[in-house]
Design a protein around this motif. Structure first.
Motif, short mmCIF file in Angstrom:
data_model
loop_
_atom_site.label_atom_id
_atom_site.label_comp_id
_atom_site.label_asym_id
_atom_site.label_seq_id
_atom_site.Cartn_x
_atom_site.Cartn_y
_atom_site.Cartn_z
N GLU A 46 -33.27 41.35 9.07
CA GLU A 46 -33.50 39.95 8.68
C GLU A 46 -32.51 39.51 7.61
O GLU A 46 -32.00 38.39 7.65
CB GLU A 46 -34.93 39.78 8.18
CG GLU A 46 -35.99 39.90 9.27
CD GLU A 46 -37.40 39.80 8.74
OE1 GLU A 46 -38.33 39.70 9.55
OE2 GLU A 46 -37.58 39.81 7.50
N ALA A 47 -32.25 40.40 6.66
CA ALA A 47 -31.30 40.07 5.59
C ALA A 47 -29.90 39.87 6.14
O ALA A 47 -29.20 38.91 5.78
CB ALA A 47 -31.31 41.17 4.54
N LEU A 63 -32.55 38.75 -0.60
CA LEU A 63 -32.76 38.92 0.84
C LEU A 63 -33.16 40.34 1.18
O LEU A 63 -34.06 40.56 2.01
CB LEU A 63 -31.48 38.55 1.61
CG LEU A 63 -30.99 37.10 1.51
CD1 LEU A 63 -29.73 36.93 2.34
CD2 LEU A 63 -32.05 36.13 1.95
N ARG A 75 -36.49 44.59 7.67
CA ARG A 75 -36.07 43.78 6.51
C ARG A 75 -34.55 43.74 6.42
O ARG A 75 -33.95 42.70 6.13
CB ARG A 75 -36.66 44.37 5.23
CG ARG A 75 -36.26 43.64 3.93
CD ARG A 75 -36.86 42.24 3.89
NE ARG A 75 -36.48 41.49 2.71
CZ ARG A 75 -37.24 41.34 1.63
NH1 ARG A 75 -38.44 41.92 1.56
NH2 ARG A 75 -36.85 40.61 0.61
N ARG A 107 -37.41 32.34 0.96
CA ARG A 107 -38.26 32.59 2.12
C ARG A 107 -39.51 33.35 1.69
O ARG A 107 -39.44 34.32 0.94
CB ARG A 107 -37.47 33.39 3.15
CG ARG A 107 -38.26 33.81 4.39
CD ARG A 107 -37.30 34.45 5.38
NE ARG A 107 -38.00 35.16 6.44
CZ ARG A 107 -37.37 35.76 7.44
NH1 ARG A 107 -36.04 35.71 7.52
NH2 ARG A 107 -38.04 36.40 8.38
N TRP A 133 -41.37 38.15 4.66
CA TRP A 133 -40.35 39.11 5.07
C TRP A 133 -41.04 40.29 5.73
O TRP A 133 -42.19 40.59 5.44
CB TRP A 133 -39.53 39.60 3.88
CG TRP A 133 -38.63 38.57 3.28
CD1 TRP A 133 -38.92 37.75 2.23
CD2 TRP A 133 -37.31 38.23 3.69
NE1 TRP A 133 -37.86 36.93 1.96
CE2 TRP A 133 -36.85 37.20 2.84
CE3 TRP A 133 -36.47 38.70 4.70
CZ2 TRP A 133 -35.59 36.64 2.97
CZ3 TRP A 133 -35.21 38.14 4.83
CH2 TRP A 133 -34.78 37.12 3.97
#
Length: 220
Positions: free
Chosen positions: A105-106, A157, A102, A92, A95
């Motif tokens: 999202e991870a 990630l 973050r 991706r 981020w």
């Protein structure tokens, strides 16, 4: 310039070979994808090479040419798809810059992998391997490889700043093992995984251990 007799317009001898290799690769891909779909839908006991052959739309000889053993095919199929999916997670481009965002999202991205067909296909193999020694031995090296790939993907990630934190390995492994356990409950209760209550708990644990504890000076 004189062209030797019989060579005018002759086809590059490498071209047919490359074309055959590409056809073989595509056929193998169809078989692997079909095997995962059948295993996910019907379970290990009812997954036969005949069902996979029909799902893939290939001949019996074509399937056996690539995968003469059902169990080797299933192991190869599950791990091929898993490696492909997990490896692509960290590619991706954008981020969140904020570390709290973050982390969220991870966590969301990691959790999404546990509702993919390859996860349930993997579960079928894990359970079957308890009473099939040959299958267990075939799975072990693949699972060791997958473990390292999953951890590396999680590192990507979370990003270099968070993954360099001293507590990060504990957070990562705790989240991975917890997600796997929670995901198994979906075999009985078909809920919406995007609304799972554990998402906020995983976020809280990761944020506390990677950010808040450090800010409060409670880390050694």
């Amino acid at each position: 310039m004189t062209v030797p007799p019989g060579t005018a317009g002759a086809e590059n001898p490498e071209r047919p070979r490359r074309a055959q290799q590409e056809r073989s690769r595509l056929a193998q891909q169809k078989i692997l994808d079909a095997a995962v779909r059948v295993l996910d839908k019907h379970g290990y006991a009812k997954t036969s090479t005949l069902r996979i052959q029909k799902e893939a739309g290939v001949s019996r000889g074509g399937l056996l040419n690539h995968f003469p053993s059902r169990d080797k095919l299933l192991v190869a199929a599950v791990h091929h798809l898993a490696l492909e999916w997990v490896t692509n997670l960290g590619t991706r481009a954008q981020w969140a810059a904020d570390p709290v965002e973050r982390i969220a999202e991870a966590i969301d991205t990691m959790w999404a992998t546990y509702s993919q067909p390859y996860f349930w296909a993997s579960v079928e193999l894990w359970v079957a391997a308890r009473s099939h020694e040959d299958l267990r031995l075939a799975l072990l090296p693949k699972e060791y490889l997958m473990g390292s790939v999953i951890r590396a993907s999680a590192d990507a990630l979370f990003g270099p700043a968070l993954s360099s934190h001293p507590s990060y390995p504990v957070v990562r492994d705790l989240v991975i093992t917890s997600m796997r356990g929670v995901a198994l409950t979906y075999a009985l209760d078909n809920r919406d995984p995007t609304k799972d209550p554990h998402l906020k708990h995983w976020n809280t644990v990761a944020t506390t251990m990677l950010l808040e504890a450090e800010q409060n000076g409670s880390l050694p």
